[in-house]
Design a protein around this motif. Sequence first.
Motif, PDB file in Angstrom:
ATOM      1  N   ASP A 156       2.629   7.208  -8.228  1.00  0.00           N
ATOM      2  CA  ASP A 156       2.383   6.052  -9.095  1.00  0.00           C
ATOM      3  C   ASP A 156       2.387   4.734  -8.328  1.00  0.00           C
ATOM      4  O   ASP A 156       1.559   3.863  -8.592  1.00  0.00           O
ATOM      5  CB  ASP A 156       3.414   5.996 -10.222  1.00  0.00           C
ATOM      6  N   GLN A 157       3.327   4.563  -7.391  1.00  0.00           N
ATOM      7  CA  GLN A 157       3.384   3.305  -6.650  1.00  0.00           C
ATOM      8  C   GLN A 157       2.100   3.102  -5.842  1.00  0.00           C
ATOM      9  O   GLN A 157       1.569   1.998  -5.785  1.00  0.00           O
ATOM     10  CB  GLN A 157       4.594   3.260  -5.717  1.00  0.00           C
ATOM     11  N   GLN A 158       1.582   4.155  -5.254  1.00  0.00           N
ATOM     12  CA  GLN A 158       0.357   4.027  -4.479  1.00  0.00           C
ATOM     13  C   GLN A 158      -0.842   3.761  -5.388  1.00  0.00           C
ATOM     14  O   GLN A 158      -1.741   2.999  -5.024  1.00  0.00           O
ATOM     15  CB  GLN A 158       0.150   5.266  -3.614  1.00  0.00           C
ATOM     16  N   ARG A 159      -0.857   4.349  -6.554  1.00  0.00           N
ATOM     17  CA  ARG A 159      -1.912   4.035  -7.529  1.00  0.00           C
ATOM     18  C   ARG A 159      -1.837   2.560  -7.924  1.00  0.00           C
ATOM     19  O   ARG A 159      -2.866   1.896  -8.079  1.00  0.00           O
ATOM     20  CB  ARG A 159      -1.758   4.890  -8.786  1.00  0.00           C
ATOM     21  N   ALA A 160      -0.613   2.056  -8.086  1.00  0.00           N
ATOM     22  CA  ALA A 160      -0.422   0.651  -8.463  1.00  0.00           C
ATOM     23  C   ALA A 160      -0.892  -0.283  -7.349  1.00  0.00           C
ATOM     24  O   ALA A 160      -1.460  -1.351  -7.629  1.00  0.00           O
ATOM     25  CB  ALA A 160       1.042   0.393  -8.796  1.00  0.00           C
ATOM     26  N   VAL A 161      -0.685   0.108  -6.090  1.00  0.00           N
ATOM     27  CA  VAL A 161      -1.162  -0.700  -4.963  1.00  0.00           C
ATOM     28  C   VAL A 161      -2.691  -0.783  -5.002  1.00  0.00           C
ATOM     29  O   VAL A 161      -3.263  -1.865  -4.870  1.00  0.00           O
ATOM     30  CB  VAL A 161      -0.662  -0.113  -3.618  1.00  0.00           C
ATOM     31  N   LEU A 162      -3.348   0.331  -5.219  1.00  0.00           N
ATOM     32  CA  LEU A 162      -4.817   0.320  -5.306  1.00  0.00           C
ATOM     33  C   LEU A 162      -5.299  -0.520  -6.490  1.00  0.00           C
ATOM     34  O   LEU A 162      -6.269  -1.266  -6.370  1.00  0.00           O
ATOM     35  CB  LEU A 162      -5.354   1.749  -5.421  1.00  0.00           C
ATOM     36  N   ALA A 163      -4.609  -0.404  -7.617  1.00  0.00           N
ATOM     37  CA  ALA A 163      -4.997  -1.177  -8.802  1.00  0.00           C
ATOM     38  C   ALA A 163      -4.858  -2.672  -8.540  1.00  0.00           C
ATOM     39  O   ALA A 163      -5.718  -3.466  -8.933  1.00  0.00           O
ATOM     40  CB  ALA A 163      -4.154  -0.753 -10.002  1.00  0.00           C
ATOM     41  N   LEU A 164      -3.788  -3.062  -7.879  1.00  0.00           N
ATOM     42  CA  LEU A 164      -3.576  -4.477  -7.569  1.00  0.00           C
ATOM     43  C   LEU A 164      -4.657  -4.971  -6.608  1.00  0.00           C
ATOM     44  O   LEU A 164      -5.154  -6.088  -6.735  1.00  0.00           O
ATOM     45  CB  LEU A 164      -2.186  -4.655  -6.953  1.00  0.00           C
ATOM     46  N   VAL A 193     -14.495   3.184  -3.950  1.00  0.00           N
ATOM     47  CA  VAL A 193     -15.103   1.870  -3.737  1.00  0.00           C
ATOM     48  C   VAL A 193     -14.112   0.936  -3.048  1.00  0.00           C
ATOM     49  O   VAL A 193     -14.432   0.301  -2.037  1.00  0.00           O
ATOM     50  CB  VAL A 193     -15.601   1.268  -5.075  1.00  0.00           C
ATOM     51  N   THR A 194     -12.904   0.860  -3.582  1.00  0.00           N
ATOM     52  CA  THR A 194     -11.893  -0.026  -3.009  1.00  0.00           C
ATOM     53  C   THR A 194     -11.493   0.429  -1.609  1.00  0.00           C
ATOM     54  O   THR A 194     -11.417  -0.379  -0.678  1.00  0.00           O
ATOM     55  CB  THR A 194     -10.656  -0.085  -3.924  1.00  0.00           C
ATOM     56  N   VAL A 195     -11.234   1.709  -1.431  1.00  0.00           N
ATOM     57  CA  VAL A 195     -10.794   2.218  -0.126  1.00  0.00           C
ATOM     58  C   VAL A 195     -11.882   2.009   0.925  1.00  0.00           C
ATOM     59  O   VAL A 195     -11.585   1.532   2.024  1.00  0.00           O
ATOM     60  CB  VAL A 195     -10.377   3.703  -0.228  1.00  0.00           C
ATOM     61  N   ASN A 196     -13.116   2.301   0.604  1.00  0.00           N
ATOM     62  CA  ASN A 196     -14.193   2.103   1.585  1.00  0.00           C
ATOM     63  C   ASN A 196     -14.395   0.627   1.916  1.00  0.00           C
ATOM     64  O   ASN A 196     -14.629   0.278   3.075  1.00  0.00           O
ATOM     65  CB  ASN A 196     -15.488   2.738   1.107  1.00  0.00           C
ATOM     66  N   ARG A 218      -6.629  10.743   2.190  1.00  0.00           N
ATOM     67  CA  ARG A 218      -7.773  11.315   1.485  1.00  0.00           C
ATOM     68  C   ARG A 218      -7.627  11.194  -0.029  1.00  0.00           C
ATOM     69  O   ARG A 218      -8.602  10.984  -0.750  1.00  0.00           O
ATOM     70  CB  ARG A 218      -7.941  12.785   1.890  1.00  0.00           C
ATOM     71  N   ARG A 219      -6.395  11.310  -0.519  1.00  0.00           N
ATOM     72  CA  ARG A 219      -6.163  11.226  -1.969  1.00  0.00           C
ATOM     73  C   ARG A 219      -6.517   9.843  -2.502  1.00  0.00           C
ATOM     74  O   ARG A 219      -7.051   9.707  -3.596  1.00  0.00           O
ATOM     75  CB  ARG A 219      -4.711  11.561  -2.302  1.00  0.00           C
ATOM     76  N   ALA A 220      -6.248   8.806  -1.709  1.00  0.00           N
ATOM     77  CA  ALA A 220      -6.595   7.441  -2.124  1.00  0.00           C
ATOM     78  C   ALA A 220      -8.110   7.284  -2.179  1.00  0.00           C
ATOM     79  O   ALA A 220      -8.642   6.645  -3.095  1.00  0.00           O
ATOM     80  CB  ALA A 220      -5.991   6.422  -1.169  1.00  0.00           C
ATOM     81  N   LEU A 221      -8.804   7.875  -1.217  1.00  0.00           N
ATOM     82  CA  LEU A 221     -10.267   7.814  -1.210  1.00  0.00           C
ATOM     83  C   LEU A 221     -10.836   8.494  -2.449  1.00  0.00           C
ATOM     84  O   LEU A 221     -11.778   7.995  -3.063  1.00  0.00           O
ATOM     85  CB  LEU A 221     -10.819   8.454   0.063  1.00  0.00           C
TER      86      LEU A 221
END
Length: 80
Positions: free
Chosen positions: A11-19, A64-67, A56-59
């Motif tokens: 969840d924390q990593q999902r929140a980082v991507l969302a932010l 779009v955000t990760v790339n 890889r999970r973040a990608l």
Amino acid sequence: MTADPADPLPDQQRAVLALERRSWPGPGAKERAIREELGISPVRYYQLLNALLDDRRALEEDPVTVNRLRRVRDARRGRR
């Protein structure tokens, strides 16, 4: 320690991507949101974010955000 590719993104990593997907109205707004919404320092946030760019999970979660962030990181490395 390497994350198991079958594990979901925490969840924390999902929140980082969302932010990171959001746009910011001015200086300091993003850092304030990092502290208030995630409860971590901006330094820790950027450490987590940088590690996420190689996960890889973040990608899979937000390609779009990760790339976009990978391109920015690579461009900065190329200028050094």
